[in-house]
Design an enzyme around this catalytic site. Structure first.
Site, short mmCIF file in Angstrom:
data_model
loop_
_atom_site.label_atom_id
_atom_site.label_comp_id
_atom_site.label_asym_id
_atom_site.label_seq_id
_atom_site.Cartn_x
_atom_site.Cartn_y
_atom_site.Cartn_z
N GLU A 8 0.83 -1.21 0.00
CA GLU A 8 0.00 0.00 0.00
C GLU A 8 0.87 1.26 0.00
O GLU A 8 0.55 2.24 -0.66
CB GLU A 8 -0.93 0.01 1.22
N TYR A 21 -6.37 5.98 4.98
CA TYR A 21 -6.47 5.02 3.88
C TYR A 21 -5.59 3.78 4.15
O TYR A 21 -6.06 2.65 4.06
CB TYR A 21 -6.04 5.67 2.54
N ASP A 42 -9.69 5.97 -1.61
CA ASP A 42 -8.59 6.65 -2.31
C ASP A 42 -9.17 7.24 -3.59
O ASP A 42 -10.39 7.23 -3.79
CB ASP A 42 -7.44 5.67 -2.59
#
Ligand code: SF4
Length: 363
Positions: A36, A119, A137
């Site tokens: 991520e 996020y 996102d």
């Protein structure tokens, strides 16, 4: 909207159509977290080789926590946005110190880690631990805006908050990790910014933007900051052994553009770049040389800044005294010009090094 049917459709589509990506083969929170972080502002294809190499070098949170920062930045070199790598390591050290080497399981604890925002925390907690947190996102926001035919810019704070609420409302409670990945995958591969493939979309029947013929107009385009032109003059020193000097400056706009990594001595310049650079060399490094050679200009872009890099070659008998590059203590270091590319440097520094190597070959 009939939520259970909507969720079933999207999850069934994801099950069949999802791309095989290395981080999807694991529930290890470290691997998911790393993916991520790397994927922020970076395309999947660019991330893949870095991801594999990074895990070979630092296979666990503990290995990353105890690594030299120098080695971490070196493994990151070329991926850009180096604060991500610095924060990743600082967070790994926190995880070892405060969470026994395991990514924390609560949202509050995850959000306390350096570089971990809402996020990233939601992505790791949902995918690794099945925690019920929806991600939002740019990709997911676009899908949600189109599903609901939401007008206006999605990043406007109030609109973003309402999209967060919508994402949380839609989240499949029994499969939050799969759900989040399905939403991201839909945004990345079907509901793309331009020309969404509505004919292939598993949830087209639920999409208000499509029903209204607005799929190309929603969401509204982001108002871009107007570009800023920056001139940077950089000094490539060269001694008779073809060694050059890299420095680690503490502050200054120029240093920001080199991602706060090892760089050639540089200064933001106006019209007379050479004079500005000579002054900087004298004041910062005590170097006064009579001759220098202007090398080809290299172009670089950092967010809204368009940078023209103006390298100058200074041939010197001796480089200023340098310390060994031990990953932290040195403020300047000498190394062969041809090896700069193998160092943890920003792409701007690499461009200067390449321009210098071409120039030196002609001298
Ligand atoms: Fe996006 Fe088209 Fe699917 Fe709507 S129908 S969610 S615009 S791909």
């Amino acid at each position: 909207m009939k939520l259970p049917a909507f969720r079933r459709r999207l999850l069934a589509w994801f099950d069949v159509r999802k791309r095989e990506l290395p981080w999807r083969a694991s529930r290890d929170p470290y691997r998911i977290w790393l993916s991520e972080v790397m994927l922020q502002q970076t395309r999947v294809a660019a991330v893949l080789p870095y991801y594999k190499r990074f895990l070979r070098l630092f296979p666990t949170v503990r290995a990353l926590a105890r690594a030299q920062q120098h080695a971490v930045l070196e493994a990151w070199a070329g991926l850009g946005y180096y604060s991500r790598a610095r924060n990743l390591q600082r967070a790994a050290q926190e995880i070892v110190r405060r969470h026994r080497g395991k990514f924390p399981r609560t949202l509050d604890a995850a959000l306390e880690l350096p570089g971990v925002g809402r996020y990233t925390a939601a992505a790791v907690l949902s995918i690794a631990y099945g925690a019920p947190f929806a991600v939002l996102d740019g990709n997911v926001a676009r899908v949600l805006a189109r599903l609901g035919a939401v007008r206006g810019e999605v990043r406007a704070p109030a609109r973003w908050r309402s999209l967060e609420a919508a994402a949380q409302h839609l989240l499949a409670p029994r499969a939050p990790g799969e759900w989040n990945q399905a939403m991201m995958e839909l945004g990345a591969t079907v509901c793309t910014p331009r020309a969404p493939a509505c004919g292939d979309c598993p949830v087209a029947a639920y999409c208000r933007a499509r029903a209204l013929g607005l799929q190309e107009k929603v969401p509204a385009k982001r108002v871009k900051r107007s570009p800023e032109n920056v001139l940077l003059a950089a000094a490539v020193l060269l001694d008779p052994q073809r060694r050059t000097l890299l420095v680690r400056e503490q502050d200054g706009a120029a240093h920001e553009l080199f991602s706060r990594m090892w760089q050639f001595p540089a200064v933001a310049a106006g019209r007379d770049a050479e004079t500005a650079l000579r002054r900087h060399m004298r004041d910062a490094l005590g170097i006064e040389t009579a001759h220098c050679l202007a090398l080809p200009v290299a172009r670089h872009a950092v967010t809204y800044r368009r940078v023209a890099l103006l390298p100058f070659l200074f041939c010197v008998d001796e480089l200023p005294s340098s310390r060994p590059a031990d990953g932290g203590s040195g403020c300047c270091t000498a190394l062969p010009l041809g090896e700069v590319e193998r160092w943890p440097t920003s792409s701007a520094t690499r461009k200067i090094a390449r321009a210098a190597l071409r120039g030196v070959a002609r001298v």
